[in-house]
Structure formats: C-alpha cells, structure tokens
Design a protein around this motif. Structure first.
Motif, PDB file in Angstrom:
ATOM      1  N   PHE A 181      33.485  29.989  69.756  1.00  0.00           N
ATOM      2  CA  PHE A 181      33.594  28.530  69.673  1.00  0.00           C
ATOM      3  C   PHE A 181      33.526  28.031  68.239  1.00  0.00           C
ATOM      4  O   PHE A 181      34.209  27.070  67.866  1.00  0.00           O
ATOM      5  CB  PHE A 181      32.519  27.854  70.532  1.00  0.00           C
ATOM      6  CG  PHE A 181      31.167  27.737  69.882  1.00  0.00           C
ATOM      7  CD1 PHE A 181      30.832  26.633  69.113  1.00  0.00           C
ATOM      8  CD2 PHE A 181      30.211  28.735  70.036  1.00  0.00           C
ATOM      9  CE1 PHE A 181      29.583  26.522  68.511  1.00  0.00           C
ATOM     10  CE2 PHE A 181      28.971  28.634  69.450  1.00  0.00           C
ATOM     11  CZ  PHE A 181      28.654  27.527  68.683  1.00  0.00           C
ATOM     12  N   GLN A 182      32.696  28.698  67.387  1.00  0.00           N
ATOM     13  CA  GLN A 182      32.569  28.241  66.004  1.00  0.00           C
ATOM     14  C   GLN A 182      33.883  28.420  65.257  1.00  0.00           C
ATOM     15  O   GLN A 182      34.340  27.513  64.540  1.00  0.00           O
ATOM     16  CB  GLN A 182      31.463  29.015  65.285  1.00  0.00           C
ATOM     17  CG  GLN A 182      31.158  28.488  63.889  1.00  0.00           C
ATOM     18  CD  GLN A 182      30.235  27.287  63.898  1.00  0.00           C
ATOM     19  OE1 GLN A 182      29.052  27.408  64.139  1.00  0.00           O
ATOM     20  NE2 GLN A 182      30.782  26.115  63.634  1.00  0.00           N
ATOM     21  N   VAL A 186      30.588  30.938  60.442  1.00  0.00           N
ATOM     22  CA  VAL A 186      30.565  31.842  61.590  1.00  0.00           C
ATOM     23  C   VAL A 186      29.336  32.739  61.532  1.00  0.00           C
ATOM     24  O   VAL A 186      28.635  32.943  62.530  1.00  0.00           O
ATOM     25  CB  VAL A 186      31.852  32.688  61.636  1.00  0.00           C
ATOM     26  CG1 VAL A 186      31.816  33.656  62.821  1.00  0.00           C
ATOM     27  CG2 VAL A 186      33.072  31.787  61.727  1.00  0.00           C
ATOM     28  N   PHE A 187      29.042  33.280  60.354  1.00  0.00           N
ATOM     29  CA  PHE A 187      27.863  34.135  60.218  1.00  0.00           C
ATOM     30  C   PHE A 187      26.574  33.326  60.338  1.00  0.00           C
ATOM     31  O   PHE A 187      25.597  33.773  60.956  1.00  0.00           O
ATOM     32  CB  PHE A 187      27.895  34.870  58.877  1.00  0.00           C
ATOM     33  CG  PHE A 187      28.847  36.017  58.825  1.00  0.00           C
ATOM     34  CD1 PHE A 187      28.661  37.139  59.626  1.00  0.00           C
ATOM     35  CD2 PHE A 187      29.947  35.992  57.976  1.00  0.00           C
ATOM     36  CE1 PHE A 187      29.543  38.214  59.583  1.00  0.00           C
ATOM     37  CE2 PHE A 187      30.831  37.060  57.928  1.00  0.00           C
ATOM     38  CZ  PHE A 187      30.634  38.173  58.733  1.00  0.00           C
ATOM     39  N   THR A 188      26.555  32.131  59.736  1.00  0.00           N
ATOM     40  CA  THR A 188      25.328  31.340  59.710  1.00  0.00           C
ATOM     41  C   THR A 188      24.861  30.952  61.109  1.00  0.00           C
ATOM     42  O   THR A 188      23.659  30.945  61.393  1.00  0.00           O
ATOM     43  CB  THR A 188      25.521  30.080  58.848  1.00  0.00           C
ATOM     44  OG1 THR A 188      25.887  30.475  57.522  1.00  0.00           O
ATOM     45  CG2 THR A 188      24.247  29.252  58.774  1.00  0.00           C
ATOM     46  N   GLN A 189      25.802  30.638  62.007  1.00  0.00           N
ATOM     47  CA  GLN A 189      25.397  30.238  63.355  1.00  0.00           C
ATOM     48  C   GLN A 189      24.992  31.437  64.221  1.00  0.00           C
ATOM     49  O   GLN A 189      24.517  31.256  65.335  1.00  0.00           O
ATOM     50  CB  GLN A 189      26.519  29.442  64.029  1.00  0.00           C
ATOM     51  CG  GLN A 189      27.811  30.208  64.249  1.00  0.00           C
ATOM     52  CD  GLN A 189      27.929  30.820  65.611  1.00  0.00           C
ATOM     53  OE1 GLN A 189      27.196  30.453  66.519  1.00  0.00           O
ATOM     54  NE2 GLN A 189      28.833  31.765  65.756  1.00  0.00           N
ATOM     55  N   TYR A 200      26.428  39.601  54.492  1.00  0.00           N
ATOM     56  CA  TYR A 200      25.979  38.965  55.728  1.00  0.00           C
ATOM     57  C   TYR A 200      25.682  40.003  56.804  1.00  0.00           C
ATOM     58  O   TYR A 200      24.821  39.797  57.674  1.00  0.00           O
ATOM     59  CB  TYR A 200      27.044  37.989  56.236  1.00  0.00           C
ATOM     60  CG  TYR A 200      26.994  36.627  55.582  1.00  0.00           C
ATOM     61  CD1 TYR A 200      25.965  35.737  55.879  1.00  0.00           C
ATOM     62  CD2 TYR A 200      27.972  36.238  54.685  1.00  0.00           C
ATOM     63  CE1 TYR A 200      25.925  34.484  55.286  1.00  0.00           C
ATOM     64  CE2 TYR A 200      27.941  34.986  54.087  1.00  0.00           C
ATOM     65  CZ  TYR A 200      26.912  34.115  54.390  1.00  0.00           C
ATOM     66  OH  TYR A 200      26.856  32.875  53.796  1.00  0.00           O
ATOM     67  N   LEU A 201      26.395  41.127  56.762  1.00  0.00           N
ATOM     68  CA  LEU A 201      26.184  42.173  57.772  1.00  0.00           C
ATOM     69  C   LEU A 201      24.833  42.850  57.618  1.00  0.00           C
ATOM     70  O   LEU A 201      24.403  43.575  58.519  1.00  0.00           O
ATOM     71  CB  LEU A 201      27.310  43.206  57.684  1.00  0.00           C
ATOM     72  CG  LEU A 201      28.729  42.671  57.889  1.00  0.00           C
ATOM     73  CD1 LEU A 201      29.749  43.784  57.710  1.00  0.00           C
ATOM     74  CD2 LEU A 201      28.871  42.028  59.261  1.00  0.00           C
ATOM     75  N   SER A 257      38.453  33.687  60.120  1.00  0.00           N
ATOM     76  CA  SER A 257      37.047  33.778  60.538  1.00  0.00           C
ATOM     77  C   SER A 257      36.882  34.299  61.960  1.00  0.00           C
ATOM     78  O   SER A 257      35.781  34.677  62.342  1.00  0.00           O
ATOM     79  CB  SER A 257      36.373  32.406  60.397  1.00  0.00           C
ATOM     80  OG  SER A 257      36.880  31.491  61.350  1.00  0.00           O
ATOM     81  N   PHE A 258      37.957  34.325  62.742  1.00  0.00           N
ATOM     82  CA  PHE A 258      37.863  34.898  64.086  1.00  0.00           C
ATOM     83  C   PHE A 258      37.463  36.374  64.009  1.00  0.00           C
ATOM     84  O   PHE A 258      36.838  36.901  64.923  1.00  0.00           O
ATOM     85  CB  PHE A 258      39.197  34.754  64.829  1.00  0.00           C
ATOM     86  CG  PHE A 258      39.400  33.403  65.435  1.00  0.00           C
ATOM     87  CD1 PHE A 258      38.822  33.082  66.663  1.00  0.00           C
ATOM     88  CD2 PHE A 258      40.149  32.433  64.794  1.00  0.00           C
ATOM     89  CE1 PHE A 258      38.995  31.824  67.229  1.00  0.00           C
ATOM     90  CE2 PHE A 258      40.339  31.180  65.349  1.00  0.00           C
ATOM     91  CZ  PHE A 258      39.763  30.870  66.569  1.00  0.00           C
TER      92      PHE A 258
END
Length: 449
Positions: free
Chosen positions: A83-84, A301-304, A371-372, A443-444
């Motif tokens: 969804f993001q 995307v990563f933050t959420q 982020y990973l 970003s998907f």
C-alpha cells in the motif's frame, strides 16, 4: 487603476534596465523604492508560509499515517505489503500528470482560483479521511484501498494546483522574502505532520488486540486527519484575507484573467528553448536532481516497515509501532530541513561544482542497503540500535536529500543564458518530479524486502 496596470504591462517587456536609485517613478508619480518598501508585509509573509505548509502537508500526512493504514490492511497481506508503494506511485504520477496539464493551460490561468480550489479540495479530502476513521470500519481491505487511492490522487491534484498557483502568484509580488517563506513552509510541512501524528497517538489510550499488542486507535487517527483539515481551512481563510487587501489586487495584475486584460494588448511572446539544449547545459544538475529524488522515494517504504529493536510489549509507547514509525519520518524530515538550510550559509554551497553534485547523488545509493541492517518487520536487526537508525541513517539520508536537491535547484541559473532561465527552471522542476515518479515505481522492489 486598471488603466495604470495595463500601461505598466505594456512598458514592462521593454524595460531591460534596473530602476535608477533614488529617482525611479511609476507613471502615476509614485517612487518605486517607496512602493516596494511599503509592499512588503510581515502578515503577507506568514500567509505565504502557511501556503507552503499546506502545499506539502498531504504528502507528508499520508506517509506519517502509515501505522493506521497498516491496521486497515492487516487482513490482506498483499495490500499490507504494497500500500505504501501504491500511495507513492499514485501520488507522484498524479502530480506529474497534473503539472503537465496545468503547464499547458497557462494562457487563461487564474492562479488565485487554482490556489483556492486546491485548499478546498484538501479540506474535502482530509474531512473524508477523518470520517473514514469513525464510519465504514467494517468495509473490506480492498474497498478501503480503493477509497485511499482515490483520496491520494485527489490530494496529488490539489498539490499540483497549489504548486502551480502559488509560485506564479508570488512572482507577481516581486518579493524574494515571500518565496523564501513558501520554501520554509514546505520544510515545516515535513516535520509538523509527524509531530501531529505522534501527539495524536500519545493523547489517546492504546487499543489492545486479542494478543495484547497495542494498536493505533481510530480516535487518534481521527484527531490527526482533522488537524490537517484545520490547517487547510486556516490557510484558506488567510489567503482570502490576502486577496481582499487592496494592494494585493494591484500586485495581482500579471495573473489576471483574460477578460480583465486590455484586448488591444498582445501578450509577450517568449522564445521557445529546446529541451535538448537545456539538457546539454544542465545534464549534470538534471541528472543529480533526478537521481536524488528517485533514490529518496525508497525511504518511505522502509520507514513504515522498520520497528524499534526494543520489545514492544515491555517498552514505552514511544517505541511502539504507532509512534516509532512516524518518529522515523520525523527524524528524516528534520534532516531534510537541515539540508535545505545549509546551502544558505556562505562557503557551503556546491552550485559551481555540478559533477560533484552528480557524484554525491549517485553515492546516495549506499543508504538503501543500510536499511536492510535495521529491524524490518520485526525480524531482527544486524545493527540493533534505534539510535543508529534514527540519528545516523534517517538524519543523514534526509540531510543529503535536502542539501543536494537545494544546490541543484539553486545552481542551474549559473549554467544557462539569462533568456533561458525561466525555461531552465521548468526543465529542472520536471526532472525533480520525474525522479519522484520513477522512484515511487521502483520502490515496489523495496516493498518486498
């Protein structure tokens, strides 16, 4: 007064010189320096600051509200995961398409009407979102997703209307201070929604699921979306007040509708500047701004998805997802605001070094794999530190975005001829929005991480 305005419009294209200091006068005998001094108003400045806040509020609001949307989609794993990215894709594609259309409709544009329409549309969108937190709670995740995409697209249209209208309208005032107020408001718009989201969650007792894990309350989401409605409504009132001022009507003359313009006056024609010529002169800066904002679109995307490394069952509410996720957005936006301020300090700009800016933009790719190393989806972190995630990763990633992006948008005028600057500004803005759009679709891939 209308006759004077038309006379000014006739003479303006022929005046390629600066007014003589101490001796310049308007046709009505009024000294130009006195007019400009009286034209500046602190009240007007704050109105434009509010317009800057309202312009990007929706964008940041949807990002900071990720915990609430996660709860609405927790019954559908596919929607919960994507969804993001869908929000980003619909928002950026909608803004890009709307900006292209609005740019082609400049001839008959009424910029105040566009600004007013954008604020009314925002009020409607935020009000619908607030209502959705208290009613229709039993609708399926798919139905709510369709509703969310509709309001996201509507908000992107409002953003495009506001951006197109505000920057054209403020140009008619001829005051750099007002433009600076808009840019400051945009920076504030990145920080305030996150703070509003955190405060709205902390002000409402947590809701417990059957497993005992706290969730964000619909009541806190209602307060959050209602806050956005209030901001847009206050901005609308302030803008209507600005339009009601007699001096604002005088400043408005370059943006009046066609029926208010002397039919015998032919509008100024501008020489068309080929895009390939601009690309040849600005390829380093255009590439840098495109890459900067394309890479930036991975962070929402990563933050959420990144959670605190602390146990949510025993930690304070600050480290629970409903607060920790908007906290991550807050730290990134604080970094972005810092990055936008730094180029204003003498000696800290890189506008004369476009190749270095392009190299720094490419270097931002290094942030993505970092982020990973964080606690994505609660699966554990390689670097088990909330301090590292918030203060190092998020802040530095935000600073790099604000710093490189601001340098690119400030520096392009140094590399084109004076008659190309207006076209170059539109070209660089198009590269920026194109970067956001490309990054939102890419970003998907991050959503499946």
């Amino acid at each position: 007064m209308g006759l004077i305005q038309r006379l000014l419009r006739r003479e303006e294209p022929e005046q390629s010189y600066a007014p003589l200091e101490g001796g310049s006068e308007r046709p009505d005998g009024e000294r130009i320096e006195d007019l400009e001094q009286r034209a500046y108003s602190r009240t007007d400045y704050y109105v434009f600051l509010l317009l800057g806040v309202a312009m990007l509020w929706a964008w940041n609001m949807f990002l900071a509200a990720a915990p609430y949307f996660q709860r609405r989609f927790d019954s559908d794993e596919r929607l919960l995961r994507n969804f993001q990215s869908a929000e980003l894709a619909v928002s950026t594609a909608g803004s890009l398409g709307s900006m292209i259309v609005l740019t082609k409709l400049q001839a008959n544009a009424s910029y105040p009407k566009r600004i007013t329409s954008s604020l009314i549309l925002n009020i409607a969108v935020f009000t619908l979102l607030a209502i959705s937190t208290r009613a229709f709670l039993d609708v399926s995740a798919g139905a709510y997703f369709a509703f969310l995409m509709l309001v996201v697209f509507s908000a992107s249209l409002a953003t495009a209307l506001c951006q197109n209208g505000v920057f054209a309208y403020v140009a008619s005032f001829g005051r750099e201070e007002y433009t600076q107020g808009i840019m400051t408001g945009q920076g504030i718009a990145g920080v305030l929604p996150c703070i509003a989201q955190i405060v709205s969650v902390l002000s409402v007792p947590p809701k417990q699921t059957q497993e005992g894990a706290p969730q964000e309350s619909s009541k806190s989401a209602f307060i959050y979306f209602l806050t956005a409605t209030v901001i847009s409504a206050l901005t609308l009132v302030a803008f209507v007040y600005l339009l009601s001022k007699p001096r604002s009507r005088e400043q408005l003359s370059p943006t009046l509708d066609d029926e208010e313009v002397d039919p015998g006056h032919r509008p100024v024609t501008r020489k068309s500047i080929p895009m390939m010529r601009l690309l040849g002169k600005l390829h380093w800066l255009a590439g840098a701004v495109f890459l900067t904002f394309a890479i930036t679109m991975f962070y929402p995307v990563f933050t959420q998805k990144i959670l605190s490394v602390r146990d949510p069952a025993t930690s304070s509410r600050l480290f629970q997802p409903a607060v920790f996720i908007p906290l991550g957005f807050l730290f990134w936006n604080i970094g972005d605001l810092i990055g936008r301020v730094i180029p204003g300090i003498p000696g800290l700009t890189l506008t004369a070094r476009p190749r270095l800016l392009f190299t720094l933009a490419v270097g931002r790719l290094a942030f993505i794999p970092v982020y990973l190393l964080c606690n994505i989806g609660g699966k554990g972190a390689v670097i088990g530190s909330d301090f590292f995630y918030l203060f190092i990763l998020q802040v530095l990633f935000g600073i790099s975005n604000g710093y490189i992006g601001s340098n690119c948008m400030m520096g392009f005028v140094e590399w084109v001829d004076p008659e190309e600057r207006e076209a170059a500004g539109g070209f660089m803005s198009l590269c920026l929005v194109a970067g956001l759009t490309a990054g939102s679709f890419l970003s998907f891939f991050a959503a499946s991480a």
